[in-house]
Design a protein around this motif. Sequence first.
Motif, PDB file in Angstrom:
ATOM      1  N   TYR A  91      36.527 -32.524 -73.582  1.00  0.00           N
ATOM      2  CA  TYR A  91      37.339 -31.405 -73.144  1.00  0.00           C
ATOM      3  C   TYR A  91      38.223 -31.817 -71.977  1.00  0.00           C
ATOM      4  N   SER A  92      39.392 -31.211 -71.920  1.00  0.00           N
ATOM      5  CA  SER A  92      40.223 -31.406 -70.735  1.00  0.00           C
ATOM      6  C   SER A  92      39.755 -30.428 -69.664  1.00  0.00           C
ATOM      7  N   TYR A  93      39.890 -30.814 -68.422  1.00  0.00           N
ATOM      8  CA  TYR A  93      39.555 -29.902 -67.335  1.00  0.00           C
ATOM      9  C   TYR A  93      40.733 -29.770 -66.384  1.00  0.00           C
ATOM     10  N   SER A  94      40.826 -28.593 -65.755  1.00  0.00           N
ATOM     11  CA  SER A  94      41.946 -28.320 -64.855  1.00  0.00           C
ATOM     12  C   SER A  94      41.518 -28.249 -63.400  1.00  0.00           C
ATOM     13  N   ALA A  95      40.192 -28.223 -63.154  1.00  0.00           N
ATOM     14  CA  ALA A  95      39.720 -28.178 -61.773  1.00  0.00           C
ATOM     15  C   ALA A  95      38.258 -28.619 -61.723  1.00  0.00           C
ATOM     16  N   LYS A  96      37.843 -29.063 -60.550  1.00  0.00           N
ATOM     17  CA  LYS A  96      36.445 -29.363 -60.284  1.00  0.00           C
ATOM     18  C   LYS A  96      36.065 -28.654 -58.995  1.00  0.00           C
ATOM     19  N   ARG A 105      32.518 -26.231 -56.850  1.00  0.00           N
ATOM     20  CA  ARG A 105      31.123 -25.804 -56.836  1.00  0.00           C
ATOM     21  C   ARG A 105      31.093 -24.305 -57.096  1.00  0.00           C
ATOM     22  N   ILE A 106      30.245 -23.870 -58.035  1.00  0.00           N
ATOM     23  CA  ILE A 106      30.256 -22.475 -58.481  1.00  0.00           C
ATOM     24  C   ILE A 106      28.911 -21.799 -58.209  1.00  0.00           C
ATOM     25  N   GLY A 107      28.983 -20.456 -58.090  1.00  0.00           N
ATOM     26  CA  GLY A 107      27.775 -19.644 -57.909  1.00  0.00           C
ATOM     27  C   GLY A 107      27.097 -19.832 -56.568  1.00  0.00           C
ATOM     28  N   LYS A 108      26.013 -19.085 -56.381  1.00  0.00           N
ATOM     29  CA  LYS A 108      25.256 -19.144 -55.127  1.00  0.00           C
ATOM     30  C   LYS A 108      24.611 -20.506 -54.922  1.00  0.00           C
ATOM     31  N   LYS A 109      24.290 -21.172 -56.018  1.00  0.00           N
ATOM     32  CA  LYS A 109      23.642 -22.478 -55.911  1.00  0.00           C
ATOM     33  C   LYS A 109      24.645 -23.609 -55.662  1.00  0.00           C
ATOM     34  N   ARG A 110      25.913 -23.266 -55.712  1.00  0.00           N
ATOM     35  CA  ARG A 110      26.998 -24.220 -55.428  1.00  0.00           C
ATOM     36  C   ARG A 110      26.853 -25.476 -56.275  1.00  0.00           C
ATOM     37  N   ARG A 111      26.687 -25.287 -57.568  1.00  0.00           N
ATOM     38  CA  ARG A 111      26.529 -26.413 -58.472  1.00  0.00           C
ATOM     39  C   ARG A 111      27.902 -26.973 -58.870  1.00  0.00           C
ATOM     40  N   SER A 112      27.986 -28.263 -58.868  1.00  0.00           N
ATOM     41  CA  SER A 112      29.243 -28.937 -59.222  1.00  0.00           C
ATOM     42  C   SER A 112      29.562 -28.693 -60.686  1.00  0.00           C
ATOM     43  N   ALA A 113      30.810 -28.309 -60.962  1.00  0.00           N
ATOM     44  CA  ALA A 113      31.207 -27.979 -62.340  1.00  0.00           C
ATOM     45  C   ALA A 113      32.686 -28.241 -62.552  1.00  0.00           C
ATOM     46  N   TYR A 114      33.034 -28.341 -63.809  1.00  0.00           N
ATOM     47  CA  TYR A 114      34.424 -28.553 -64.215  1.00  0.00           C
ATOM     48  C   TYR A 114      34.928 -27.320 -64.945  1.00  0.00           C
ATOM     49  N   LYS A 115      36.160 -26.895 -64.627  1.00  0.00           N
ATOM     50  CA  LYS A 115      36.784 -25.753 -65.299  1.00  0.00           C
ATOM     51  C   LYS A 115      37.490 -26.244 -66.545  1.00  0.00           C
ATOM     52  N   ILE A 116      37.055 -25.718 -67.681  1.00  0.00           N
ATOM     53  CA  ILE A 116      37.609 -26.205 -68.942  1.00  0.00           C
ATOM     54  C   ILE A 116      38.155 -25.051 -69.768  1.00  0.00           C
ATOM     55  N   GLY A 117      39.082 -25.367 -70.641  1.00  0.00           N
ATOM     56  CA  GLY A 117      39.614 -24.381 -71.577  1.00  0.00           C
ATOM     57  C   GLY A 117      40.532 -23.370 -70.942  1.00  0.00           C
ATOM     58  N   ASN A 118      40.799 -22.303 -71.689  1.00  0.00           N
ATOM     59  CA  ASN A 118      41.789 -21.302 -71.293  1.00  0.00           C
ATOM     60  C   ASN A 118      41.166 -19.990 -70.821  1.00  0.00           C
ATOM     61  N   ASN A 119      39.833 -19.892 -70.829  1.00  0.00           N
ATOM     62  CA  ASN A 119      39.183 -18.628 -70.494  1.00  0.00           C
ATOM     63  C   ASN A 119      38.303 -18.715 -69.262  1.00  0.00           C
ATOM     64  N   ALA A 120      38.620 -19.619 -68.389  1.00  0.00           N
ATOM     65  CA  ALA A 120      37.925 -19.759 -67.105  1.00  0.00           C
ATOM     66  C   ALA A 120      36.454 -20.104 -67.250  1.00  0.00           C
ATOM     67  N   HIS A 121      36.102 -20.831 -68.292  1.00  0.00           N
ATOM     68  CA  HIS A 121      34.733 -21.305 -68.428  1.00  0.00           C
ATOM     69  C   HIS A 121      34.532 -22.570 -67.605  1.00  0.00           C
ATOM     70  N   TRP A 122      33.293 -22.739 -67.156  1.00  0.00           N
ATOM     71  CA  TRP A 122      32.928 -23.911 -66.375  1.00  0.00           C
ATOM     72  C   TRP A 122      31.751 -24.613 -67.042  1.00  0.00           C
TER      73      TRP A 122
END
Length: 351
Positions: free
Chosen positions: A66-71, A73-90
């Motif tokens: 998958y292509s990603y547009s951002a990297k 940390r998400i949520g309260k646990k601040r887990r490292s994640a990549y933003k993929i696709g067109n619907n703001a999924h990580w």
Amino acid sequence: MKKNKFVLALISITLLMICMVEVQTSTEPVIAATQGYVKVKAKKKVRLYWASGKHSNYYALPKHRYSYSAKSRIGKKRRSAYKIGNNAHWILAKDVNTVKKAKAATYTKAKMVLPRGYNRTELLKAYEGKPSSSFIAACMQGMKDNTFSRNNLAESKADNETQVDLANITPDQLMTLSDFSLRLINQARDNLGLKPWVDSVGTQKLAQAISTEYEQNGKTIKDGHYVPGIVKACQANGLNLDDNYVEDMAGFYNQKQTLSMTELKKSIYFGIKQMMFGYVGSGESDRGKRSYYQEWEHAGDLFNTQGSLHDGDYNYFGFSVSRTDDICSLHFISVPTYVVKDKKYNLSFKP
């Protein structure tokens, strides 16, 4: 005179939906610039998340890229994640590997530059068999500085893809090689303040006639200049010459009948470099050995510097290739302007 795109790919994410859910809208832009790519590690579906860190109802496909547009940390646990696709999924960083982008092919234009200390005064001494120590050092530097023959870069993608049959070189291919050779020679001549040599239809015809003489008589660079064939070709083309006054030659051993245009250009480049810098080694490996710098008659020809009344003049140029017994001979043919102007030598030759 005697010559013994860059393309930005926006890839939509493919998601495996486990249950039907209402499509959620988002104020995020539908398309974001691709920053890179990630590939799912697992051989099974991997959970996707919202920016809040909560599970989404979607999964990523196993082993999918998958292509990603951002990297971030998400949520309260601040887990490292990549933003993929067109619907703001990580997708969590722990579930993917980053994919290195393939490097774009790099190309370079071959050029020939003379080093400091290489001048016509010193060249003439070397031409006469008395090279100075400083001039030999300059020639060694020239062999080092001019790198196209030993780097792994082509001038173009087309050169890599074009195959040249040495027994059936097309007129267009031969013209490409002739233009390449002349460009290098004239770059170096410009360094010395000399007028450029001139591309010539008549000299190109002569060059082809000379290479035919070599092939028909089984001669190669290994035999030295084939003077009888050169004289015969000159006379057939309207030049009243009784010795070799037109050919400089280089060559290489090659068992393949077909070479890429890049391979041929690199061999030609090396041959011209050898002639300019007086190097007699058969490859690049010995260029650092001072004893391999011995012969500057070719350089005197290429730079019209021979201690004659015609020093500083220019020539008409043509180029050809002959191949016999797995040896390729490169024929750099040039007719001096004074020969063209003199009725004694020019009976009917038209440059």
